[in-house]
Design a protein around this motif. Sequence first.
Motif, PDB file in Angstrom:
ATOM      1  N   PRO A 457      33.185  59.484   3.270  1.00 20.32           N
ATOM      2  CA  PRO A 457      34.500  59.183   3.844  1.00 20.32           C
ATOM      3  C   PRO A 457      34.975  60.355   4.698  1.00 20.32           C
ATOM      4  O   PRO A 457      34.839  61.511   4.308  1.00 20.32           O
ATOM      5  CB  PRO A 457      35.400  58.990   2.625  1.00 20.32           C
ATOM      6  CG  PRO A 457      34.472  58.725   1.484  1.00 20.32           C
ATOM      7  CD  PRO A 457      33.216  59.437   1.790  1.00 20.32           C
ATOM      8  N   SER A 458      35.531  60.065   5.842  1.00 18.29           N
ATOM      9  CA  SER A 458      36.057  61.112   6.721  1.00 18.29           C
ATOM     10  C   SER A 458      37.366  61.650   6.159  1.00 18.29           C
ATOM     11  O   SER A 458      38.038  60.990   5.354  1.00 18.29           O
ATOM     12  CB  SER A 458      36.294  60.557   8.125  1.00 18.29           C
ATOM     13  OG  SER A 458      37.319  59.573   8.097  1.00 18.29           O
ATOM     14  N   LEU A 459      37.741  62.853   6.586  1.00 16.63           N
ATOM     15  CA  LEU A 459      39.008  63.435   6.150  1.00 16.63           C
ATOM     16  C   LEU A 459      40.191  62.574   6.588  1.00 16.63           C
ATOM     17  O   LEU A 459      41.189  62.430   5.864  1.00 16.63           O
ATOM     18  CB  LEU A 459      39.151  64.854   6.711  1.00 16.63           C
ATOM     19  CG  LEU A 459      38.179  65.905   6.155  1.00 16.63           C
ATOM     20  CD1 LEU A 459      38.412  67.253   6.862  1.00 16.63           C
ATOM     21  CD2 LEU A 459      38.372  66.052   4.645  1.00 16.63           C
ATOM     22  N   LYS A 460      40.072  61.985   7.761  1.00 12.45           N
ATOM     23  CA  LYS A 460      41.162  61.132   8.258  1.00 12.45           C
ATOM     24  C   LYS A 460      41.353  59.929   7.354  1.00 12.45           C
ATOM     25  O   LYS A 460      42.488  59.564   6.999  1.00 12.45           O
ATOM     26  CB  LYS A 460      40.834  60.678   9.685  1.00 12.45           C
ATOM     27  CG  LYS A 460      41.904  59.785  10.303  1.00 12.45           C
ATOM     28  CD  LYS A 460      41.523  59.400  11.724  1.00 12.45           C
ATOM     29  CE  LYS A 460      42.599  58.496  12.347  1.00 12.45           C
ATOM     30  NZ  LYS A 460      42.250  58.094  13.724  1.00 12.45           N
ATOM     31  N   LYS A 461      40.221  59.307   6.938  1.00 13.75           N
ATOM     32  CA  LYS A 461      40.314  58.137   6.062  1.00 13.75           C
ATOM     33  C   LYS A 461      40.876  58.528   4.697  1.00 13.75           C
ATOM     34  O   LYS A 461      41.685  57.798   4.109  1.00 13.75           O
ATOM     35  CB  LYS A 461      38.931  57.515   5.917  1.00 13.75           C
ATOM     36  CG  LYS A 461      38.950  56.215   5.128  1.00 13.75           C
ATOM     37  CD  LYS A 461      37.575  55.555   5.136  1.00 13.75           C
ATOM     38  CE  LYS A 461      37.620  54.217   4.382  1.00 13.75           C
ATOM     39  NZ  LYS A 461      36.298  53.559   4.354  1.00 13.75           N
ATOM     40  N   LEU A 462      40.442  59.710   4.189  1.00 17.58           N
ATOM     41  CA  LEU A 462      40.959  60.175   2.895  1.00 17.58           C
ATOM     42  C   LEU A 462      42.443  60.459   2.978  1.00 17.58           C
ATOM     43  O   LEU A 462      43.213  60.101   2.066  1.00 17.58           O
ATOM     44  CB  LEU A 462      40.207  61.439   2.458  1.00 17.58           C
ATOM     45  CG  LEU A 462      38.743  61.246   2.027  1.00 17.58           C
ATOM     46  CD1 LEU A 462      38.029  62.593   1.935  1.00 17.58           C
ATOM     47  CD2 LEU A 462      38.665  60.534   0.675  1.00 17.58           C
ATOM     48  N   SER A 465      44.421  57.250   2.952  1.00 19.19           N
ATOM     49  CA  SER A 465      44.300  56.405   1.761  1.00 19.19           C
ATOM     50  C   SER A 465      44.907  57.021   0.512  1.00 19.19           C
ATOM     51  O   SER A 465      45.470  56.303  -0.320  1.00 19.19           O
ATOM     52  CB  SER A 465      42.820  56.089   1.497  1.00 19.19           C
ATOM     53  OG  SER A 465      42.230  55.476   2.620  1.00 19.19           O
ATOM     54  N   LEU A 466      44.790  58.327   0.338  1.00 20.01           N
ATOM     55  CA  LEU A 466      45.192  58.970  -0.917  1.00 20.01           C
ATOM     56  C   LEU A 466      46.394  59.872  -0.675  1.00 20.01           C
ATOM     57  O   LEU A 466      46.415  60.658   0.276  1.00 20.01           O
ATOM     58  CB  LEU A 466      44.037  59.787  -1.488  1.00 20.01           C
ATOM     59  CG  LEU A 466      42.761  58.997  -1.818  1.00 20.01           C
ATOM     60  CD1 LEU A 466      41.668  59.943  -2.279  1.00 20.01           C
ATOM     61  CD2 LEU A 466      43.031  57.922  -2.870  1.00 20.01           C
ATOM     62  N   PRO A 467      47.428  59.798  -1.549  1.00 19.17           N
ATOM     63  CA  PRO A 467      48.623  60.631  -1.381  1.00 19.17           C
ATOM     64  C   PRO A 467      48.296  62.123  -1.415  1.00 19.17           C
ATOM     65  O   PRO A 467      48.798  62.903  -0.629  1.00 19.17           O
ATOM     66  CB  PRO A 467      49.513  60.227  -2.553  1.00 19.17           C
ATOM     67  CG  PRO A 467      49.016  58.880  -2.976  1.00 19.17           C
ATOM     68  CD  PRO A 467      47.557  58.857  -2.692  1.00 19.17           C
ATOM     69  N   GLU A 468      47.478  62.532  -2.413  1.00 18.99           N
ATOM     70  CA  GLU A 468      47.105  63.944  -2.544  1.00 18.99           C
ATOM     71  C   GLU A 468      45.727  64.002  -3.195  1.00 18.99           C
ATOM     72  O   GLU A 468      45.483  63.330  -4.202  1.00 18.99           O
ATOM     73  CB  GLU A 468      48.120  64.720  -3.387  1.00 18.99           C
ATOM     74  CG  GLU A 468      47.821  66.219  -3.437  1.00 18.99           C
ATOM     75  CD  GLU A 468      48.816  66.990  -4.298  1.00 18.99           C
ATOM     76  OE1 GLU A 468      48.640  68.218  -4.438  1.00 18.99           O
ATOM     77  OE2 GLU A 468      49.758  66.366  -4.841  1.00 18.99           O
ATOM     78  N   TYR A 469      44.853  64.822  -2.646  1.00 17.81           N
ATOM     79  CA  TYR A 469      43.498  64.871  -3.184  1.00 17.81           C
ATOM     80  C   TYR A 469      42.873  66.232  -2.896  1.00 17.81           C
ATOM     81  O   TYR A 469      43.372  67.020  -2.086  1.00 17.81           O
ATOM     82  CB  TYR A 469      42.625  63.759  -2.574  1.00 17.81           C
ATOM     83  CG  TYR A 469      42.312  63.996  -1.108  1.00 17.81           C
ATOM     84  CD1 TYR A 469      41.145  64.683  -0.721  1.00 17.81           C
ATOM     85  CD2 TYR A 469      43.189  63.560  -0.113  1.00 17.81           C
ATOM     86  CE1 TYR A 469      40.877  64.916   0.624  1.00 17.81           C
ATOM     87  CE2 TYR A 469      42.927  63.802   1.227  1.00 17.81           C
ATOM     88  CZ  TYR A 469      41.767  64.471   1.593  1.00 17.81           C
ATOM     89  OH  TYR A 469      41.501  64.724   2.905  1.00 17.81           O
TER      90      TYR A 469
END
Length: 693
Positions: A457-462, A465-469
Amino acid sequence: MYSQLSATTSPYISELVESPLEIEGEKLLYYHSATREFQLSEQTTPEDIVSAFSLYTKKSPNFGFAREDVWIAFIIENPHTRSISGYLQFDNPIIDVIDVYYWDQEDHKFKITGQTGDQRDFSMRSLDSRYPNVFTSLPAEQQSFFLIRLNNGGEQFHFGLSFQTSKTILEQDHFHQFFFGIYFGILLFVLLFNVFLYFSMKEKLSLYYIGYLFSLGILQLSLNGFGKEFVWTNSGFLANHINPLFASMGVFFLILFVRSFLQLKKILPKIDRSFVIISYVVLLNSVLSVIPNAHIYYFSVLAINVITLLLTLAIIPVALYAWKQHFKSARYFTLAFLVLIIAVSAFVLKNFGVIESNPFSDYGMQYGSALEVILLSVAIVDRFKQLREKAIKRLNEVNEFRKRINEELEIKIRERTREVVQQKQKIEGQHAELEFKNKEMVSSISYARRIQDAILPSLKKLDQSLPEYGILYIPRDIVAGDFYWLKNIRKDDQNYICFAVADCTGHGVPGAMMSVLCHNALNSALDEVDQVTPGKILDKVDELLKEDLSGTENQIRDGMDISLICWNTTTQEVFWAGANNALWIFSEHKDTIREVAPDKQAIGWGENKTPFTSHAVSLLPGDTLVLYTDGFADQFGGEKGKKYKSRNLKNYILNLQSSALPQLTDQLSEEFSEWKQQEEQVDDVCIMTVRLF
């Protein structure tokens, strides 16, 4: 005065002609309370003493190891026309209790004139001296009747008794200080010499001898009254228990020294085992010696005297045998113990009352032990000298052997140089070929890494999609078997975000190939399942992966461990399933860790498999989900080169869970590097931390 007593008991009247007056044993009446206790009362008279007491028949009073009270009585006659003041002195510094009474002719009763002894404060002595003493005055032209109670609690019970002035006592102390100054100076010199040997050569032999010398020195300080005079002046417990304690410790270190010096384990293994047993017995006796119980204390005193005598006798034949076995240093050792055995035998036999007190039995222990420690030090030096000579001889043999080998090698080198040159040319050609192929291989693997990075998964997609990771991803090789996965899907008017961390069989190129298969299987499974639950997805991935890996003849026994989350963003429900990998949930509200256990089966190959379980996960705001593979916990490192372990990983994350997840990821990376240090990385590392609320 005492005319009737003098006529009937003249053997125990000592006439003071000059000071000092030595009161010999034949001049004493005594009463030993072993069978019946003597009671002194207001009505007791000298006549009662004479009728109840017995005449002592030996020159030097010695009552062995008696534990009970001993009473003595005697008369000192002062024929001079003037009264004489002086001190009754007992020349055994370790007598525990001394109570001195005199017959008051005016009041017609016994009165106490002084109390002293090893169990009483040093300040109670009438004159500062290592020997117990009591001040008294002898009236002119009269006889003075003295009655004395003594108790030594089970230690050696012998003494000399004299009446002296302060001048003669000080003169005597000056001689003793000179004599014992030389003696303790010898012990201190030999002790420091062996400390130097130990730090120079790191030989345990010197360390054992240091322990023996230290114990001997403390024992002699106590036995000769210097400990009571200068160190433990007001401690009755130390004064009483120092002797058997350090006598036992001295024997213990002596046994270690004898075993090491004579190499008993090598030349006399059975005798060595016997000495080991005796050393444990002596060590136990040292413990018994400090127990505040009269019976145990008496047993420890008696035991160490018997063991010392028997052990000293036993060492001589052992040393002679070692000498016979061409162990040259044993000659000094044997001579040292012959000297010691004479001195110890005289000292112990005097303690038991077998021989009389005399200058040799009184001071032979000092003469013998001083000569013994000097001879043993010579023996140690001689032993080290022999070891040095043997080492030099061995080194010469090695050098001669090396010279001969070098000559042979030179011949072979000349013969093979030609072959080596030819082989070198051949190897250089092969090396160039291998280097070319290696560059091609590295280039191919690096390209495979770009392909593998593309499926992650690309950083943009992450970010979308995810509030904080946070994601810690450290492949062992250029490409990895571990990977993380994320996909958004809408089904049945519900929006889902699914993400996972997976560990495929192997690492490097084989692991990377498996990761591509498993990544594709996850995407396909998510599209084909009728319900978006992690258990259903894993069942489908398992089915698809088996199809991909199955063959007509051989089945590949590879698979994948995974931790999978499905987050329904419409209903805000979170479900999880795991194949061999657990889920950790860190709650910042309770500062706790929850662990959801996985199904103990892998994706792919396996027998008797069951459907994977979907777990509903309840979360509070701020809770952190941790999906991980086993690479971090299995990494070797630290000071002892051990595994990091999952327990330590949990605690590390727990301490930092309040941090922002990118920061937590950076700290995990630093922790991994500090732990691994110079160790080789054993597996791929992948840890994904997520906060959904």
